[in-house]
Design an enzyme around this catalytic site. Structure first.
Site, PDB file in Angstrom:
ATOM      1  N   GLY A  15     -21.133   3.482 -29.751  1.00  0.00           N
ATOM      2  CA  GLY A  15     -22.201   4.353 -29.261  1.00  0.00           C
ATOM      3  C   GLY A  15     -23.002   3.718 -28.140  1.00  0.00           C
ATOM      4  N   PHE A  16     -24.033   4.419 -27.698  1.00  0.00           N
ATOM      5  CA  PHE A  16     -24.836   3.994 -26.542  1.00  0.00           C
ATOM      6  C   PHE A  16     -25.459   2.605 -26.753  1.00  0.00           C
ATOM      7  CE2 PHE A  16     -29.234   4.684 -24.479  1.00  0.00           C
ATOM      8  CZ  PHE A  16     -28.850   4.045 -23.302  1.00  0.00           C
ATOM      9  N   ASN A  40     -19.658  10.641 -32.329  1.00  0.00           N
ATOM     10  CA  ASN A  40     -20.461  10.886 -31.122  1.00  0.00           C
ATOM     11  C   ASN A  40     -20.151   9.837 -30.057  1.00  0.00           C
ATOM     12  OD1 ASN A  40     -22.344  12.375 -29.690  1.00  0.00           O
ATOM     13  ND2 ASN A  40     -24.042  11.068 -30.294  1.00  0.00           N
ATOM     14  N   ASP A  67     -14.814   5.310 -41.269  1.00  0.00           N
ATOM     15  CA  ASP A  67     -16.015   6.092 -41.580  1.00  0.00           C
ATOM     16  C   ASP A  67     -16.713   5.444 -42.772  1.00  0.00           C
ATOM     17  OD1 ASP A  67     -17.800   8.160 -42.534  1.00  0.00           O
ATOM     18  OD2 ASP A  67     -16.617   9.594 -41.359  1.00  0.00           O
ATOM     19  N   LEU A  68     -17.996   5.165 -42.631  1.00  0.00           N
ATOM     20  CA  LEU A  68     -18.735   4.496 -43.707  1.00  0.00           C
ATOM     21  C   LEU A  68     -18.811   5.348 -44.971  1.00  0.00           C
ATOM     22  CD1 LEU A  68     -21.791   2.795 -41.925  1.00  0.00           C
ATOM     23  CD2 LEU A  68     -19.392   2.166 -41.899  1.00  0.00           C
ATOM     24  N   TYR A 157     -33.917  14.038 -39.505  1.00  0.00           N
ATOM     25  CA  TYR A 157     -33.399  12.796 -38.907  1.00  0.00           C
ATOM     26  C   TYR A 157     -34.369  11.645 -39.167  1.00  0.00           C
ATOM     27  CZ  TYR A 157     -32.998   9.154 -35.412  1.00  0.00           C
ATOM     28  OH  TYR A 157     -32.950   7.927 -34.801  1.00  0.00           O
TER      29      TYR A 157
END
Length: 350
Positions: A15-16, A40, A67-68, A157
């Site tokens: 990711g970013f 993502n 995948d966790l 979130y």
């Protein structure tokens, strides 16, 4: 460069923030293993990390598609390698989507992390740097935000981040051998100076700078400015924007703290610059860096958006020896360098 044979597992490392942190880990001599499910992100981001660090250092990087939420994926990884610590980025992070689909967020962010703790404990790996967020402060009663403020997330979130902080505190209290650092990020922006790594959101961006960037390269017609009647210097909301490379260095500092401080327990640190910039100030700075005019559409405020939020960084400066180096000018310069070289992100096409 600090020589190290320590091996770090980075969840969500494609990711970013993950990619930029992996670059700095490799540059600092760590061996790195990424696990990511590409929910993502894309494999091209991992390939770009290898490109940025060069062929020698990229030998110290492994990647696993996993995948966790699937404990077997973690079990295989921990059975194969001995990890000295985990930097845990993996999770979904769009506020709006979390309101529409909270179950997806609870499943991804909570279940995945609980699995991670269980497998870490089983394999006696009890050092974690956790990717938290300034969203845990909700609408702060005063500013700057200090780590011991009352926590009050405003959306699903933010609540997942808050729940996970509480889970970390509970685990560490019950099992004092755990060492956990919670890093509360403010607003990460910018990109790697090479222009090869940056933020590449899917769909319409949720954050200001990728949105501005997509207007600048012609992917979107205009920037929606939510709220132009706030009691601020120009009527737009104020946030603490931090360069992603400063954030990456904050993770290195946190990791060093984990390895050197036996009594760290479970401790939270803000990672921000300690200065707020308004939406319109960021637009002006990006226009200056890019030479592009950003068309604006003034919209009503969004419910739940705070007027002004910025960090107190005194604790991170004192205890981690970390301080943000980059200003808004460098953030916009590097963001534009990434955007003009990758107008369609990592895919290279519409």
């Amino acid at each position: 460069m600090v020589a190290s044979s320590q091996k770090i597992l980075v969840t969500g490392g494609a990711g970013f923030i993950g990619t930029h942190t992996v670059v700095q880990l490799l540059n600092n001599g760590f061996n790195v293993s990424i696990i990511d499910n590409f929910d993502n992100s894309v494999m091209e981001a991992v390939e770009r990390v290898r490109e940025v660090v060069g062929s020698n250092l990229s030998q110290n990087l492994e990647f696993t598609l996993g995948d966790l939420r699937n404990k077997d994926d973690l079990e295989k990884l921990f059975s194969k390698s001995k990890f000295d610590a985990v930097i845990h980025f993996a999770g979904l992070k769009a506020v709006g989507e979390s309101v529409e689909n909270p179950r997806r967020y609870f499943d991804n962010n909570l279940v995945g992390t609980i699995n991670l703790y269980e497998v870490m404990a089983k394999h006696n790996c009890k050092k974690m740097v956790f990717s938290s967020s300034a969203t845990v402060y909700g609408q702060p009663e005063k500013i700057p935000c200090v780590e011991d403020f009352k926590l009050q997330a405003m959306n699903p979130y933010g609540r997942t981040k808050l729940f996970l902080e509480e889970i970390a505190r509970d685990i560490q209290k019950a099992e004092p051998e755990w060492r956990i650092v919670l890093l509360r990020y403010f607003n990460p922006v910018g990109a790697h100076e090479s222009g090869k790594l940056g933020e590449d959101p899917r769909g319409i961006p949720n954050n200001l700078m990728p949105y501005i960037q997509q207007v600048a390269v012609g992917r979107l017609p205009e920037l929606n400015v939510y709220g132009h009647d706030y009691p601020t210097r120009d009527g737009s909301a104020i946030r603490d924007y931090i360069h992603v490379m400063d954030l990456a260095d904050g993770h290195i500092a946190a990791l060093r703290k984990l390895f050197t401080s036996e009594n760290i327990g479970c401790t939270a640190y803000n990672l921000g610059t300690g200065r707020g910039s308004s939406v319109l100030e960021m637009v002006a700075a990006f226009e200056k860096a890019s030479g592009k005019k950003i068309a604006l559409k003034l919209c009503p405020r969004r419910p739940g958006d705070a007027t002004e939020v910025y960090a107190s960084t005194a604790k991170a400066e004192k205890e981690l020896g970390w301080k943000a180096k980059y200003g808004v000018e460098e953030m916009c310069r590097d963001q534009w360098n990434w955007a003009k070289n990758n107008p369609w992100g990592y895919s290279g096409k519409p």
